[in-house]
Write a protein that holds these residues in place. Sequence first.
Motif, PDB file in Angstrom:
ATOM      1  N   SER A  48      40.880  31.484  41.188  1.00  0.00           N
ATOM      2  CA  SER A  48      41.177  31.701  39.774  1.00  0.00           C
ATOM      3  C   SER A  48      41.655  33.131  39.573  1.00  0.00           C
ATOM      4  CB  SER A  48      39.938  31.466  38.912  1.00  0.00           C
ATOM      5  OG  SER A  48      39.419  30.196  39.143  1.00  0.00           O
ATOM      6  N   GLU A  74      34.043  22.689  43.385  1.00  0.00           N
ATOM      7  CA  GLU A  74      33.503  24.030  43.569  1.00  0.00           C
ATOM      8  C   GLU A  74      32.156  23.978  44.286  1.00  0.00           C
ATOM      9  OE1 GLU A  74      33.683  26.574  40.198  1.00  0.00           O
ATOM     10  OE2 GLU A  74      32.390  28.078  41.103  1.00  0.00           O
ATOM     11  N   GLU A 126      36.105  29.153  44.547  1.00  0.00           N
ATOM     12  CA  GLU A 126      36.426  29.171  43.137  1.00  0.00           C
ATOM     13  C   GLU A 126      37.922  29.004  42.966  1.00  0.00           C
ATOM     14  OE1 GLU A 126      32.505  30.776  43.470  1.00  0.00           O
ATOM     15  OE2 GLU A 126      34.171  32.088  43.929  1.00  0.00           O
ATOM     16  N   GLY A 127      38.336  27.863  42.464  1.00  0.00           N
ATOM     17  CA  GLY A 127      39.751  27.633  42.245  1.00  0.00           C
ATOM     18  C   GLY A 127      40.341  26.683  43.278  1.00  0.00           C
ATOM     19  N   LYS A 183      38.510  20.446  37.301  1.00  0.00           N
ATOM     20  CA  LYS A 183      39.000  21.697  36.741  1.00  0.00           C
ATOM     21  C   LYS A 183      40.519  21.675  36.689  1.00  0.00           C
ATOM     22  CE  LYS A 183      39.964  26.156  38.499  1.00  0.00           C
ATOM     23  NZ  LYS A 183      40.669  26.779  37.406  1.00  0.00           N
ATOM     24  N   SER A 190      42.174  27.101  34.110  1.00  0.00           N
ATOM     25  CA  SER A 190      41.001  27.738  33.510  1.00  0.00           C
ATOM     26  C   SER A 190      40.445  28.784  34.459  1.00  0.00           C
ATOM     27  CB  SER A 190      39.929  26.682  33.253  1.00  0.00           C
ATOM     28  OG  SER A 190      39.554  26.107  34.492  1.00  0.00           O
ATOM     29  N   CYS A 191      39.325  29.382  34.061  1.00  0.00           N
ATOM     30  CA  CYS A 191      38.743  30.483  34.839  1.00  0.00           C
ATOM     31  C   CYS A 191      37.543  30.057  35.657  1.00  0.00           C
ATOM     32  CB  CYS A 191      38.343  31.623  33.914  1.00  0.00           C
ATOM     33  SG  CYS A 191      36.796  31.332  33.027  1.00  0.00           S
ATOM     34  N   ASP A 192      37.129  28.770  35.651  1.00  0.00           N
ATOM     35  CA  ASP A 192      35.938  28.277  36.339  1.00  0.00           C
ATOM     36  C   ASP A 192      34.658  28.522  35.549  1.00  0.00           C
ATOM     37  OD1 ASP A 192      35.809  27.261  39.398  1.00  0.00           O
ATOM     38  OD2 ASP A 192      37.603  28.449  39.109  1.00  0.00           O
ATOM     39  N   GLY A 193      34.749  29.245  34.445  1.00  0.00           N
ATOM     40  CA  GLY A 193      33.547  29.658  33.731  1.00  0.00           C
ATOM     41  C   GLY A 193      32.737  28.496  33.175  1.00  0.00           C
ATOM     42  N   THR A 241      45.286  33.924  41.166  1.00  0.00           N
ATOM     43  CA  THR A 241      46.465  33.429  40.467  1.00  0.00           C
ATOM     44  C   THR A 241      46.483  33.898  39.026  1.00  0.00           C
ATOM     45  OG1 THR A 241      45.317  31.447  39.912  1.00  0.00           O
ATOM     46  CG2 THR A 241      46.742  31.380  41.806  1.00  0.00           C
ATOM     47  N   HIS A 242      45.997  34.526  39.030  1.00  0.00           N
ATOM     48  CA  HIS A 242      46.301  34.985  37.713  1.00  0.00           C
ATOM     49  C   HIS A 242      47.671  34.884  37.476  1.00  0.00           C
ATOM     50  CE1 HIS A 242      46.096  39.463  37.715  1.00  0.00           C
ATOM     51  NE2 HIS A 242      47.012  39.233  38.442  1.00  0.00           N
ATOM     52  N   VAL A 256      55.307  38.485  35.534  1.00  0.00           N
ATOM     53  CA  VAL A 256      54.213  38.439  36.494  1.00  0.00           C
ATOM     54  C   VAL A 256      54.711  38.200  37.914  1.00  0.00           C
ATOM     55  CG1 VAL A 256      52.031  37.319  37.096  1.00  0.00           C
ATOM     56  CG2 VAL A 256      52.682  37.569  34.693  1.00  0.00           C
ATOM     57  N   TYR A 257      55.738  37.341  38.057  1.00  0.00           N
ATOM     58  CA  TYR A 257      56.152  36.912  39.387  1.00  0.00           C
ATOM     59  C   TYR A 257      57.576  37.365  39.696  1.00  0.00           C
ATOM     60  CZ  TYR A 257      51.985  34.041  39.387  1.00  0.00           C
ATOM     61  OH  TYR A 257      50.688  33.625  39.355  1.00  0.00           O
ATOM     62  N   CYS A 273      38.537  35.280  35.215  1.00  0.00           N
ATOM     63  CA  CYS A 273      37.568  34.744  36.164  1.00  0.00           C
ATOM     64  C   CYS A 273      36.181  34.639  35.565  1.00  0.00           C
ATOM     65  CB  CYS A 273      37.515  35.625  37.401  1.00  0.00           C
ATOM     66  SG  CYS A 273      36.206  35.139  38.542  1.00  0.00           S
TER      67      CYS A 273
END
Lengths: 282, 441
Positions: free
Chosen positions: B428, A59, B22-23, A27, A30-33, B431-432, A125-126, B70
Motif C-alpha cells: 500500500s 493479508e 500489506e497490499g 481489499k 485503499s490503505c489496508d487500515g 504504490t502510492h 506521480v509516474y 498506509c
Amino acid sequence: MSAVQADARADGREAGAPARPRVAVFKLSSCDGCQLQLLDAEEALLELAGAVDIVLFREARGRSEPGPYDLAIVEGSISTPRQLEEIKEIRASARFLIAVGACALSGGIQALRNAVEYGDTVARVYPTPAYVRALATSTPVSDHVRVDLELPGCPVDRGQLLGALAALLGGHLPRRSTAPVCAECKRRGYVCVVVARGEPCLGPVTNTGCGAICPGMGRGCYGCFGPSQPPNVAALVRRFEELGDAPERARDRFRLITSSAPAFRDGLAASAGEPGRTEVTP
Amino acid sequence: MTHTVARTPNRVVEIPSIARVEGEGALHLKLSGSRILDLRLEIYEPPRFFESFLVGRRYDEVPDIVPRICGICPVAYQMSAVHGIERLFETDVPAGTRELRRLLYCGEWIESHMLHVHLLAAPDYLGCESAITMAATEREALERGLAIKRLGNDLMAAIGGREIHPVSPRVGGFSKAPATRELRSFLPRLEEALSRTEEVAAWVAGFDPPAFARPAELVGLWHPDEYPMNEGAVRSTQGREFPAERFEDVVEELHVPHSNALHARFRDGGTFGGGSYVVGPLARVNLNADTLTPVARALATRLGLTVPQADPFWSTAARVVETALAVEEAIRLIRDYEQPAPPAADVRPRAGRATWVTEAPRGILYHRYDLDDEGIVREARIVPPTSQNLRHMEDDLRAFLPSALDRDDDELGRLAEMIVRTYDPCISCATHFLTLEVQRT
C-alpha cells in the motif's frame, strides 16, 4: 435480507451438519487500515476465527478458498479496470456483502482525482504514465453492485465492525445511526470547538460512529465518517467563511476523505458561486 | 508438498497473489534449467496518486492526508511531514513535544513489529499456513504477541485519539497532549510487556530460518545519542552519509513497466552494483548497535544477532530486539514526561522546500514538500521504505532461488514468499506488492 448464517446448500455441505459461515475479506483500492481493524481486534479475532471460517483474507493467510461465501467484507474503492470485474465476481460469490470504510462507501481520499484532469494526475506521480493501469475515477462499491450493508469511517470503527458481525451472525441486521458527530459530543459533554474556539468543524454534517474523536482531541472534525443525513453543507460553508475561511478553503474542508460522497459533492455544487449568500433551508 | 517435479528443461512458476503482506503483488519466475530467464515482482496494488492531490492543499491538511497512504504505519507519514514543514517554517515546538512524538512512534513500532512477527512471519517458520491455523498449536505465543501489540495500539490511541490514522499530530505540535497521569497508567503494562519480550525472543530463537548471506548496503538513520526514530542523518553500512535535503541527489526513482510502485536506487550504482540497497529494522540495528537499550541488547545476544549482519532472514530477530527497545524507551519517556503546554506552537508559513526522513517500522521514509508563502503545497514527493527495498528484494530472489531449483513449484514459491516477507513489504505504501507466478519453459 436474512442473517449471515451458513447456507449448507450453497456449498454442498451436509444439511444438519454444524456448518460455520464462510467469510471472505477483500481489499480493493485503499490503505489496508479497515481490514487492519480486524487484525487489531486481536483476542476478538481469535474468537471470530472460532465462530466462522475465514476462508479468504490475503493479508492474514496464504490459502484462499473459492466461493460461494456467506459473507464478503470489502475494503477499498473501484479504481482499476481489473477491479471493475473483481467486484462483480465478489458480488456473485457472496450471499451478503458488507462495504467497509470511506473508500468502499464514497471512493475515498483517492477520489480527489475525480474532479481533476486524470492525465495530469498520473504524470505528476509516474514518469511513464503508459505503464499505469488505472481508471480516471475512484468510485464506491455501490456504484457497481448491490451492497447489503455499509459501515463508514476512515478507518471503519472496530467496535461497529465487530458489532455488525456479531449481529449478522446472531441472525439480525445491525442498527446504523445517521446522527451527526454533534450528537456524540453532546452525549460525551465535550466543549464545542466551533462555539468555544471558533474553529471550523465538520461535526454538524458528519456521521457519528467514531466517538467524536477529533473534538475530544481538541480539534475540529474533518469528516472521515462521511455525510450524515441530511447534511446542510451550504449553511456550514457559510459558517466557515464567517469564522475566517477563504471561500475555497471552506469548500476544501468537504473535499478531503469523502469528497465524492453525493451529499458533500452536490451540497458544494449547490452552494458554488454564491459564497456567504446561500439559501438555508430548515 | 513433497512431490518432486519432472525436471523438464524449462518451467514457469507463478505466485499470483503473495499472502501475508500489506497490499497486492505477484511474483513471476521464468526458468530454463537452473537459469533464471525472467524474474519480476509485479506490483498491481492500484496507484492512488497522493503526490498529485496534495498539490493545492494547505500545510495544515498534510498530517490528515498522508497517513491515508498506509493504515499500518500512519504515524510515520505524519512524523516525516510535520518535522519537515516545521524545519522550513522555523517553528519552535513546545517543550515535551519531541518526547511525545517519540513515544507515539514507539507505539507504532511495537504494533507493527508484533503484527509482523506473530501474524505474518511466524507461520513461515512453524510450518503453518497462517496465524489462524497456527492458533491451534501456538495459542499462548500468539496471545502473548497480540497482547504486546495491543499495548502499542493503546499507546497510539492515548496520544493520537485512535491507532489507525491518529488525529492529534499537527504542524507545531499536537492538538492535545495527554495528561501525565493518563500516560503513567501505562507503566505497569509496559513493565510486564518488557519481561514478556524475553519470552517472545526465546520463542523466535527456536525458529530455524534458512541462511542467506550476500553482500548488501544497508541504509538507515543514525543518531549519536539515541536509537533513531524522528531524527538523524542518513547513513549506510558502506560509509555513506547524507542529510535528508540531499536525498534526491543521492537516490533516484525508476518506473519499471511491471510495477505500480517506483523502484528507488542509488544514482551512483551503490557499493555492490545495480544501485539497490536495504532499509528497515536490520539496517537500523547494524547502524545503531551502540544506542540499543539494555534489554534490547540482551535480547540481541539471546537471539544470536550480531553486527554486521546483512542476511535478510535476521530481520525477524531485529524486530523483536526493536520491540524491546521501543518498550524500554516508552517507559523512560513516560517517567520523564512533562505535558507540553500549550500543546502546539503558533505556526507562520513561509515559502520553500521542506524535506525530512524518519524511521518507519519498515525503514526510512522520505518526504519533500515545496510550499508557497501561504503554505500551499506546490509539489510533493514521498519515497516509502518498500519502494526502496523492492529492487533489493528482486536481487535477493535472483541470488537465492538458483540454489532451490530442485524444489517443486509449491516449495519454490513458498521460499520466494518467505524472502519477500522478511522485508515486511507494505505494498500500500509502495504504490502510492505480491502474487507468485513461476514459468519454467
